[in-house]
Design a protein around this motif. Structure first.
Motif, PDB file in Angstrom:
ATOM      1  N   LEU A  51     -19.001   2.740   8.840  1.00  0.00           N
ATOM      2  CA  LEU A  51     -18.523   1.485   8.957  1.00  0.00           C
ATOM      3  C   LEU A  51     -17.059   1.903   9.670  1.00  0.00           C
ATOM      4  CD1 LEU A  51     -18.967   0.274   5.175  1.00  0.00           C
ATOM      5  CD2 LEU A  51     -20.054  -0.713   7.292  1.00  0.00           C
ATOM      6  N   PRO A  52     -16.302   0.575  10.165  1.00  0.00           N
ATOM      7  CA  PRO A  52     -15.221   0.629  10.920  1.00  0.00           C
ATOM      8  C   PRO A  52     -13.964   1.112   9.792  1.00  0.00           C
ATOM      9  CG  PRO A  52     -16.120  -1.248  11.318  1.00  0.00           C
ATOM     10  CD  PRO A  52     -17.137  -0.474  10.282  1.00  0.00           C
ATOM     11  N   ILE A  59     -11.959  -0.355   1.312  1.00  0.00           N
ATOM     12  CA  ILE A  59     -12.708   0.397   0.055  1.00  0.00           C
ATOM     13  C   ILE A  59     -11.895   1.348  -0.716  1.00  0.00           C
ATOM     14  CG2 ILE A  59     -14.590   1.665  -0.461  1.00  0.00           C
ATOM     15  CD1 ILE A  59     -16.085   0.363   1.964  1.00  0.00           C
ATOM     16  N   GLN A  60     -11.188   2.180  -0.021  1.00  0.00           N
ATOM     17  CA  GLN A  60     -10.167   3.155  -0.723  1.00  0.00           C
ATOM     18  C   GLN A  60      -9.132   2.722  -1.327  1.00  0.00           C
ATOM     19  OE1 GLN A  60      -9.484   5.335   2.845  1.00  0.00           O
ATOM     20  NE2 GLN A  60     -10.902   7.120   2.337  1.00  0.00           N
ATOM     21  N   LEU A  61      -8.492   1.629  -0.647  1.00  0.00           N
ATOM     22  CA  LEU A  61      -7.406   0.769  -1.503  1.00  0.00           C
ATOM     23  C   LEU A  61      -7.966   0.258  -2.700  1.00  0.00           C
ATOM     24  CD1 LEU A  61      -4.675  -0.337  -1.525  1.00  0.00           C
ATOM     25  CD2 LEU A  61      -5.206  -2.130  -0.296  1.00  0.00           C
ATOM     26  N   SER A  62      -9.030  -0.537  -2.765  1.00  0.00           N
ATOM     27  CA  SER A  62      -9.678  -1.143  -3.936  1.00  0.00           C
ATOM     28  C   SER A  62     -10.139  -0.051  -4.883  1.00  0.00           C
ATOM     29  CB  SER A  62     -11.258  -1.710  -3.629  1.00  0.00           C
ATOM     30  OG  SER A  62     -10.824  -3.016  -2.674  1.00  0.00           O
ATOM     31  N   PHE A  63     -10.496   1.002  -4.569  1.00  0.00           N
ATOM     32  CA  PHE A  63     -10.655   2.061  -5.797  1.00  0.00           C
ATOM     33  C   PHE A  63      -9.554   2.807  -6.170  1.00  0.00           C
ATOM     34  CE2 PHE A  63     -11.282   6.714  -6.334  1.00  0.00           C
ATOM     35  CZ  PHE A  63     -12.298   6.878  -7.267  1.00  0.00           C
ATOM     36  N   LYS A  64      -8.475   2.865  -5.437  1.00  0.00           N
ATOM     37  CA  LYS A  64      -6.856   3.219  -5.977  1.00  0.00           C
ATOM     38  C   LYS A  64      -6.532   2.314  -6.769  1.00  0.00           C
ATOM     39  CE  LYS A  64      -6.126   6.648  -2.237  1.00  0.00           C
ATOM     40  NZ  LYS A  64      -5.233   7.216  -1.063  1.00  0.00           N
ATOM     41  N   LEU A  65      -6.553   1.046  -6.474  1.00  0.00           N
ATOM     42  CA  LEU A  65      -5.813  -0.035  -7.195  1.00  0.00           C
ATOM     43  C   LEU A  65      -6.805  -0.115  -8.561  1.00  0.00           C
ATOM     44  CD1 LEU A  65      -5.291  -2.926  -4.712  1.00  0.00           C
ATOM     45  CD2 LEU A  65      -3.635  -1.385  -5.901  1.00  0.00           C
ATOM     46  N   ILE A  66      -8.072  -0.024  -8.555  1.00  0.00           N
ATOM     47  CA  ILE A  66      -8.746  -0.202  -9.867  1.00  0.00           C
ATOM     48  C   ILE A  66      -8.397   0.902 -10.813  1.00  0.00           C
ATOM     49  CG2 ILE A  66     -11.179  -0.240 -10.864  1.00  0.00           C
ATOM     50  CD1 ILE A  66     -12.021  -1.922  -8.388  1.00  0.00           C
ATOM     51  N   LEU A  67      -8.463   2.364 -10.149  1.00  0.00           N
ATOM     52  CA  LEU A  67      -7.934   3.451 -11.156  1.00  0.00           C
ATOM     53  C   LEU A  67      -6.502   3.294 -11.560  1.00  0.00           C
ATOM     54  CD1 LEU A  67      -9.327   6.749  -9.229  1.00  0.00           C
ATOM     55  CD2 LEU A  67     -10.047   5.845 -11.426  1.00  0.00           C
ATOM     56  N   SER A  68      -5.748   2.872 -10.883  1.00  0.00           N
ATOM     57  CA  SER A  68      -4.265   2.513 -11.356  1.00  0.00           C
ATOM     58  C   SER A  68      -4.051   1.648 -12.287  1.00  0.00           C
ATOM     59  CB  SER A  68      -3.512   2.943 -10.264  1.00  0.00           C
ATOM     60  OG  SER A  68      -3.574   1.684  -9.356  1.00  0.00           O
ATOM     61  N   ASN A  69      -4.793   0.766 -12.149  1.00  0.00           N
ATOM     62  CA  ASN A  69      -4.711  -0.633 -13.093  1.00  0.00           C
ATOM     63  C   ASN A  69      -5.623  -0.718 -14.235  1.00  0.00           C
ATOM     64  OD1 ASN A  69      -3.758  -3.261 -13.623  1.00  0.00           O
ATOM     65  ND2 ASN A  69      -4.017  -4.017 -11.872  1.00  0.00           N
ATOM     66  N   ASN A  70      -5.107  -0.974 -15.298  1.00  0.00           N
ATOM     67  CA  ASN A  70      -5.935  -1.093 -16.424  1.00  0.00           C
ATOM     68  C   ASN A  70      -6.244  -2.509 -16.826  1.00  0.00           C
ATOM     69  OD1 ASN A  70      -6.024   1.658 -17.192  1.00  0.00           O
ATOM     70  ND2 ASN A  70      -4.114   1.407 -18.135  1.00  0.00           N
ATOM     71  N   THR A  71      -5.733  -3.411 -16.077  1.00  0.00           N
ATOM     72  CA  THR A  71      -6.087  -4.948 -16.190  1.00  0.00           C
ATOM     73  C   THR A  71      -7.008  -5.342 -14.984  1.00  0.00           C
ATOM     74  OG1 THR A  71      -4.009  -5.597 -14.961  1.00  0.00           O
ATOM     75  CG2 THR A  71      -3.952  -5.399 -17.220  1.00  0.00           C
ATOM     76  N   ASN A  72      -7.470  -6.591 -15.098  1.00  0.00           N
ATOM     77  CA  ASN A  72      -8.420  -7.184 -14.142  1.00  0.00           C
ATOM     78  C   ASN A  72      -7.291  -7.423 -13.149  1.00  0.00           C
ATOM     79  OD1 ASN A  72     -11.047  -6.938 -14.574  1.00  0.00           O
ATOM     80  ND2 ASN A  72     -11.078  -9.030 -15.727  1.00  0.00           N
ATOM     81  N   PHE A  73      -7.684  -7.015 -11.736  1.00  0.00           N
ATOM     82  CA  PHE A  73      -7.135  -7.520 -10.469  1.00  0.00           C
ATOM     83  C   PHE A  73      -7.850  -8.359 -10.035  1.00  0.00           C
ATOM     84  CE2 PHE A  73      -9.158  -4.070  -8.255  1.00  0.00           C
ATOM     85  CZ  PHE A  73      -8.815  -4.436  -6.891  1.00  0.00           C
ATOM     86  N   ILE A  74      -8.955  -8.409 -10.070  1.00  0.00           N
ATOM     87  CA  ILE A  74     -10.096  -9.172  -9.466  1.00  0.00           C
ATOM     88  C   ILE A  74      -9.909 -10.700  -9.654  1.00  0.00           C
ATOM     89  CG2 ILE A  74     -12.548  -9.570  -9.058  1.00  0.00           C
ATOM     90  CD1 ILE A  74     -12.869  -6.810  -9.461  1.00  0.00           C
TER      91      ILE A  74
END
Length: 74
Positions: A51-52, A59-74
């Motif tokens: 993928l580009p 994808i990497q940013l989403s993974f890091k945000l989810i790991l670092s955030n205990n709340t729903n960011f979606i």
């Protein structure tokens, strides 16, 4: 990473794929893997991933945000 966070990551991956439909074919998802190693999760892109870089960074940013955030960011 909790089961909820894994679900959030999978959901976010689906959303990224929808946003980049022309450049992110569905079959590329099988080359994205979460591994649990030494008490933490890591994101891996397996051989065959093609993928580009801008999508990879998203994808990497989403993974890091989810790991670092205990709340729903979606």
């Amino acid at each position: 990473m909790t089961q909820s966070q894994i679900y959030q990551f999978q959901h976010e991956l689906d959303e990224i794929q929808r946003r980049h439909l022309l450049f992110f074919p569905d079959e590329q998802k099988k080359f994205i893997q979460l591994d649990f190693t030494q008490s933490h999760f890591e994101l891996h892109f397996l051989k065959g991933y093609n993928l580009p870089s801008v999508i990879t960074l998203e994808i990497q940013l989403s993974f890091k945000l989810i790991l670092s955030n205990n709340t729903n960011f979606i």
